[in-house]
Design a protein around this motif. Structure first.
Motif, PDB file in Angstrom:
ATOM      1  N   ILE A 146       0.815  -1.222   0.000  1.00 42.26           N
ATOM      2  CA  ILE A 146       0.000   0.000   0.000  1.00 42.26           C
ATOM      3  C   ILE A 146       0.846   1.268   0.000  1.00 42.26           C
ATOM      4  N   GLY A 147       1.985   1.261   0.646  1.00 45.26           N
ATOM      5  CA  GLY A 147       2.834   2.446   0.693  1.00 45.26           C
ATOM      6  C   GLY A 147       3.503   2.765  -0.622  1.00 45.26           C
ATOM      7  N   TYR A 148       3.602   1.757  -1.496  1.00 43.90           N
ATOM      8  CA  TYR A 148       4.221   1.970  -2.803  1.00 43.90           C
ATOM      9  C   TYR A 148       3.186   2.329  -3.867  1.00 43.90           C
ATOM     10  N   THR A 149       2.005   1.749  -3.775  1.00 44.00           N
ATOM     11  CA  THR A 149       0.989   1.952  -4.813  1.00 44.00           C
ATOM     12  C   THR A 149       0.150   3.199  -4.583  1.00 44.00           C
ATOM     13  N   LEU A 150       0.305   3.844  -3.421  1.00 38.35           N
ATOM     14  CA  LEU A 150      -0.328   5.145  -3.171  1.00 38.35           C
ATOM     15  C   LEU A 150       0.771   6.166  -2.917  1.00 38.35           C
ATOM     16  N   SER A 170       5.205  -1.173   4.315  1.00 42.53           N
ATOM     17  CA  SER A 170       5.365  -0.283   3.161  1.00 42.53           C
ATOM     18  C   SER A 170       4.831   1.115   3.427  1.00 42.53           C
ATOM     19  N   LEU A 171       3.977   1.272   4.438  1.00 42.49           N
ATOM     20  CA  LEU A 171       3.466   2.605   4.765  1.00 42.49           C
ATOM     21  C   LEU A 171       4.593   3.551   5.154  1.00 42.49           C
ATOM     22  N   LEU A 172       5.722   3.023   5.568  1.00 42.02           N
ATOM     23  CA  LEU A 172       6.859   3.860   5.937  1.00 42.02           C
ATOM     24  C   LEU A 172       7.450   4.571   4.725  1.00 42.02           C
ATOM     25  N   ASN A 173       7.002   4.164   3.520  1.00 39.60           N
ATOM     26  CA  ASN A 173       7.468   4.812   2.291  1.00 39.60           C
ATOM     27  C   ASN A 173       6.466   5.832   1.752  1.00 39.60           C
ATOM     28  N   ALA A 174       5.359   6.014   2.452  1.00 37.56           N
ATOM     29  CA  ALA A 174       4.374   7.030   2.049  1.00 37.56           C
ATOM     30  C   ALA A 174       4.829   8.367   2.615  1.00 37.56           C
ATOM     31  N   PHE A 175       5.871   8.927   2.009  1.00 37.61           N
ATOM     32  CA  PHE A 175       6.578  10.060   2.604  1.00 37.61           C
ATOM     33  C   PHE A 175       5.747  11.337   2.663  1.00 37.61           C
ATOM     34  N   HIS A 176       4.662  11.411   1.896  1.00 35.26           N
ATOM     35  CA  HIS A 176       3.826  12.612   1.912  1.00 35.26           C
ATOM     36  C   HIS A 176       2.729  12.537   2.973  1.00 35.26           C
ATOM     37  N   MET A 177       2.654  11.448   3.701  1.00 31.63           N
ATOM     38  CA  MET A 177       1.562  11.218   4.644  1.00 31.63           C
ATOM     39  C   MET A 177       1.513  12.293   5.720  1.00 31.63           C
ATOM     40  N   GLN A 178       0.302  12.845   5.914  1.00 36.39           N
ATOM     41  CA  GLN A 178       0.073  13.838   6.962  1.00 36.39           C
ATOM     42  C   GLN A 178      -0.885  13.321   8.032  1.00 36.39           C
ATOM     43  N   TRP A 179      -1.958  12.676   7.607  1.00 34.93           N
ATOM     44  CA  TRP A 179      -2.923  12.089   8.548  1.00 34.93           C
ATOM     45  C   TRP A 179      -3.020  10.598   8.274  1.00 34.93           C
ATOM     46  N   LEU A 180      -2.781   9.796   9.290  1.00 35.87           N
ATOM     47  CA  LEU A 180      -2.921   8.339   9.160  1.00 35.87           C
ATOM     48  C   LEU A 180      -3.812   7.848  10.296  1.00 35.87           C
ATOM     49  N   TYR A 181      -5.024   7.429   9.948  1.00 37.48           N
ATOM     50  CA  TYR A 181      -6.011   7.000  10.932  1.00 37.48           C
ATOM     51  C   TYR A 181      -6.337   5.523  10.706  1.00 37.48           C
ATOM     52  N   LEU A 182      -5.858   4.660  11.633  1.00 35.65           N
ATOM     53  CA  LEU A 182      -6.104   3.229  11.557  1.00 35.65           C
ATOM     54  C   LEU A 182      -6.787   2.708  12.814  1.00 35.65           C
ATOM     55  N   GLY A 183      -7.251   3.596  13.687  1.00 37.48           N
ATOM     56  CA  GLY A 183      -7.841   3.187  14.956  1.00 37.48           C
ATOM     57  C   GLY A 183      -9.158   2.458  14.804  1.00 37.48           C
TER      58      GLY A 183
END
Length: 800
Positions: A146-150, A170-183
């Motif tokens: 997911i971190g590579y395909t988005l 792979s989410l560690l490669n989503a370098f533009h991420m500002q809000w990550l809500y997985l709760g």
């Protein structure tokens, strides 16, 4: 956003209270660029798109009452840039065609009733910058890539669904991420090191099943200089907080199993305004301090008085000890103060009672506080809820308490108060719930209770009142919840406390109605003291289970009281909850008692483990994963009962038939009719619970006194333990061990095959290699006819 202002060739009709169904022609226009109809009152389904390539780039339909499924034909909007369907009533799965829209940048499906797996195409949309699907019922695992395909994703909101498995690395490669809500999902495994996401502003991982590992992820977050909110509540975090926690600015940690002292470095968090939990220092701007339901230990430091801006202080359900600092009186902006369920001692500081801003809640219940209530209690004139129950407070109830005229909830039960009820209580004209039970109060019950128009729950039980029970008002209202039972000269029929405020109090007639006059078709179980029926309450959407006690059986009344006492303060996700109680009389005038619980769709664990005992039901098989999850649920529940309650609670009857399984196979410990609290003082009289019904617990699950003993040979030993008054948590631990063996083998400890001198433990021992024998409690028996070993020549001695 584009629809926030007028666009040429666009339909911008937001927030104008339009209603009706959406016109089909609107979705097949060749000239419209945007359809912005959000925040209206449209209902019905979303029309299908029959045009080959409509020109619409912006489709905003959020905040309506649209229902039905998302039409796959929305994939025909080949020029679409953003799609908002949030806050509707849409159901079904997400069409795969949505994932093939080539230019889509923003997709918002939040707050619907969508379900099923997310189509893979959706997680492969390289153009997406924001994807929001929170508050639905979507399930499955998040794809590992997911971190590579988005690659452009900035906002990813997947909270409050049913996603499981680990958080993809792979989410560690989503370098533009500002809000990550997985709760609010079912994610497991360790928390990744998110330090590479340097643009991260908000991170929500709360209420999953994640573990902290060695807490290294906290150190990595120090690289996220923009991080303002970090939600980690409700996971499986354990151990002590690392010193690196002091590098963060906002942290929520409630509902975990964190232990040990609070790191002093937390005092470096000078810019903090919402935090769980701090070491008090220079946090002059702190407004909210909420560290409830963890295992924080130690004392509350005096420096907490420096938090002069503090409005909300919640440290309840921890292991804090020592006195309540008088310096809290300097926190003159406090509106909520909750220190309940700790081990605090000493008296109530007078300075705290001078904080006139305390308006929402003041809760010191379930501690070891002593002494009298200071007269300064009259300063809390704006207070709505006061609870000082379950302490060792003594003396008379001060008449000045009657000056707190805005009180609606007053809980003072289970203390050592003496004297009479103050006449000033007549001034509490807005009081709704009043509990002063289990004290040493005396005198007459005041008549003014009948004129308190809002009072619907009054508990005066277990005191020394005399005289006549007043009539009228709360005493004559059948829907009210009143208890005036004293062992002395007075008895008044009443209902027990309504535990679920959303549910109307029930009487005997209600029980008869929902069980269809105790129809055998609604009977789902029976036990030592009564039967369990299922039914449906009109005010409760789901079915309920109603446990009806047969009070003609010796010990049934005591069992009812024990279960109420055990569960009234239990708050854990793996312990069955009481919906409401019924303490009434039947048409003959005989006592009638029942407890209403949530109905568990998958029955009890015994039905799954022992098929032969339930041949009339459909065969059910637990997978290995389900067995492990059930075991973890039970371990968490027992840990809570033994180690996290203010007073440890022993279940005393842990067995598969007392383990309930809901529709998601989550396990709940039930049937606390034999539960006991530890005795804190030597008793001079025989404990009635020890002779409740002879045996304390169930044969086969009670620990024997001898090793390697079969149940049939040492029946008297089991019974002796069961009758013992010296019950401890070790008994529950043994029962839990037997239950685990049964879950893994499918064999009951009382099966007939264990009547020949062997036991379930021996049966399991034989499955292990022989070298495990040295580390097990029960020795592995030698073979019945061992083969003689061939003679061996003596080995040569090594040269020195």
């Amino acid at each position: 956003m584009p629809c926030g202002r007028f666009l040429p060739s666009a339909r911008v009709l937001a927030l104008v209270s339009l209603s009706g169904e959406l016109p089909k022609a609107l979705f097949n226009s060749s000239s419209l660029i945007a359809i912005c109809l959000q925040e209206n009152k449209f209902f019905g389904s979303i029309p299908s798109v029959t045009a080959t390539s409509p020109s619409v780039k912006h489709l905003h339909l959020g905040g309506n009452s649209l229902s039905g499924t998302i039409p796959a034909s929305l994939g025909n909007f080949s020029s679409l840039l953003d799609l908002h369907l949030t806050r509707n009533k849409l159901v079904g799965s997400i069409p795969e065609s949505i994932g093939y829209l080539p230019t889509l940048s923003l997709l918002n499906f939040n707050l619907n009733n969508l379900s099923g797996l997310v189509p893979p195409s959706l997680f492969n949309m390289s153009s997406l910058t924001a994807l929001a699907m929170g508050n639905n019922s979507l399930n499955g695992r998040l794809p590992s890539h997911i971190g590579y395909t988005l690659p452009k994703i900035k906002i990813l909101i997947l909270s409050s669904n049913k996603f499981d498995g680990p958080i993809p690395a792979s989410l560690l490669n989503a370098f533009h991420m500002q809000w990550l809500y997985l709760g609010g999902n079912r994610l497991t495994g360790p928390v990744p090191f998110f330090g590479s996401l340097t643009n991260l502003e908000e991170l929500d991982l709360q209420y999953n099943m994640l573990d902290a590992g060695d807490w290294g992820f906290v150190s990595s977050l120090s690289n996220c200089s923009r991080l303002t909110k970090l939600y980690l509540s409700g996971n499986n975090f354990q151990g002590e907080l690392p010193s690196s926690i002091g590098n963060l600015s906002v942290l929520w940690l409630r509902d975990n199993k964190i232990s040990g002292p609070i790191p002093p470095v937390m005092g470096n968090l000078k810019n903090l305004n919402q935090f769980i939990p701090p070491t008090i220092g220079n946090l002059k701007s702190l407004v909210v301090l909420a560290g409830a339901q963890n295992r924080f230990s130690g004392i509350i430091p005096d420096a907490i008085g420096n938090l002069v801006q503090l409005a909300d202080l919640k440290l309840d359900a921890n292991n804090l000890s020592g006195r309540i600092p008088a310096s809290i009186g300097r926190c003159t902006q406090l509106q909520i103060l909750n220190l309940a369920h700790n081990a605090l001692n000493g008296s109530i500081p007078r300075s705290i009672l001078k904080i006139s801003s305390l308006s929402q809640e003041f809760d010191l219940s379930h501690n070891y506080l002593s002494g009298a209530i200071p007269e300064e209690i009259s300063n809390l004139i704006n207070l709505n809820k006061l609870s000082i129950s379950n302490n060792m407070l003594s003396g008379n109830i001060p008449s000045t308490l009657g000056q707190c005229v805005l009180l609606e909830y007053l809980k003072m039960q289970s203390n050592l108060f003496t004297g009479s009820i103050p006449q000033s209580f007549a001034e509490l004209v807005g009081i709704k719930e009043l509990d002063i039970s289990r004290n040493n109060l005396s005198g007459k019950i005041p008549e003014f209770f009948t004129s308190l128009n809002y009072l619907h729950y009054l508990n005066l039980s277990f005191n020394n009142f005399d005289g006549v029970v007043p009539t009228g008002g709360v005493f004559s209202n059948a829907s009210a919840d009143t208890s005036c039972y004293n062992h002395t000269r007075m008895q008044a029929q009443a209902h027990w406390q309504q535990l679920n405020k959303n549910m109307k109090n029930i009487a005997f007639d209600d029980i008869v109605k929902v069980t269809d006059m105790f129809s055998s078709t609604n009977l789902i179980g029976s036990g030592s003291f009564g039967k369990v029926y299922k039914g449906g309450m009109s005010v409760h959407k789901d079915q309920v289970a109603i446990k009806i006690f047969n009070l003609n059986i010796y010990g049934a009344h005591r069992s009812f009281l024990a279960e109420c006492e055990a569960l009234r303060n239990a708050r854990h996700r793996n312990i069955v909850k009481i919906i409401t109680l019924c303490s009434s009389v039947d048409p003959t005038g005989a006592d009638f008692k029942a407890i209403v619980f949530p109905y568990m769709l998958n029955g009890n664990l015994d039905m799954w483990l022992n098929q032969r005992a339930h041949q009339h039901s459909q065969r059910k098989i637990l997978t290995l994963s389900q067995r492990i999850n059930v075991a973890l649920d039970l371990a968490n529940a027992m840990d809570y009962l033994h180690n996290q309650c203010v007073s440890p609670l022993m279940h005393c009857d842990l067995k598969p038939s007392n383990i309930l399984l809901d529709h998601e196979m989550v396990a709940y410990v039930s049937d606390f009719g034999l539960a006991r609290f530890p005795r804190t003082k030597p008793s001079t009289h025989k404990d009635s619970s020890a002779t409740l019904a002879g045996l304390k617990g169930s044969i086969g699950y009670i620990p024997p006194e001898l090793n390697n003993s079969s149940f049939h040979e040492f029946h008297d030993i089991y019974a002796e333990y069961g009758m013992s008054q010296d019950i401890s948590t070790k008994g529950d631990a043994y029962s839990f061990g037997v239950l685990l063996l049964e879950m893994m083998t499918g064999c009951r400890p009382t099966d007939e095959k264990f009547s020949n001198g062997t036991s379930l433990h021996d049966f399991v021992d034989r499955a292990f290699p022989k070298n495990i024998n040295e580390k097990t409690r029960y020795p592995i028996p030698e073979p019945e006819k061992p083969e003689p070993e061939p003679e061996k020549s003596e080995p040569e001695k090594p040269e020195p």
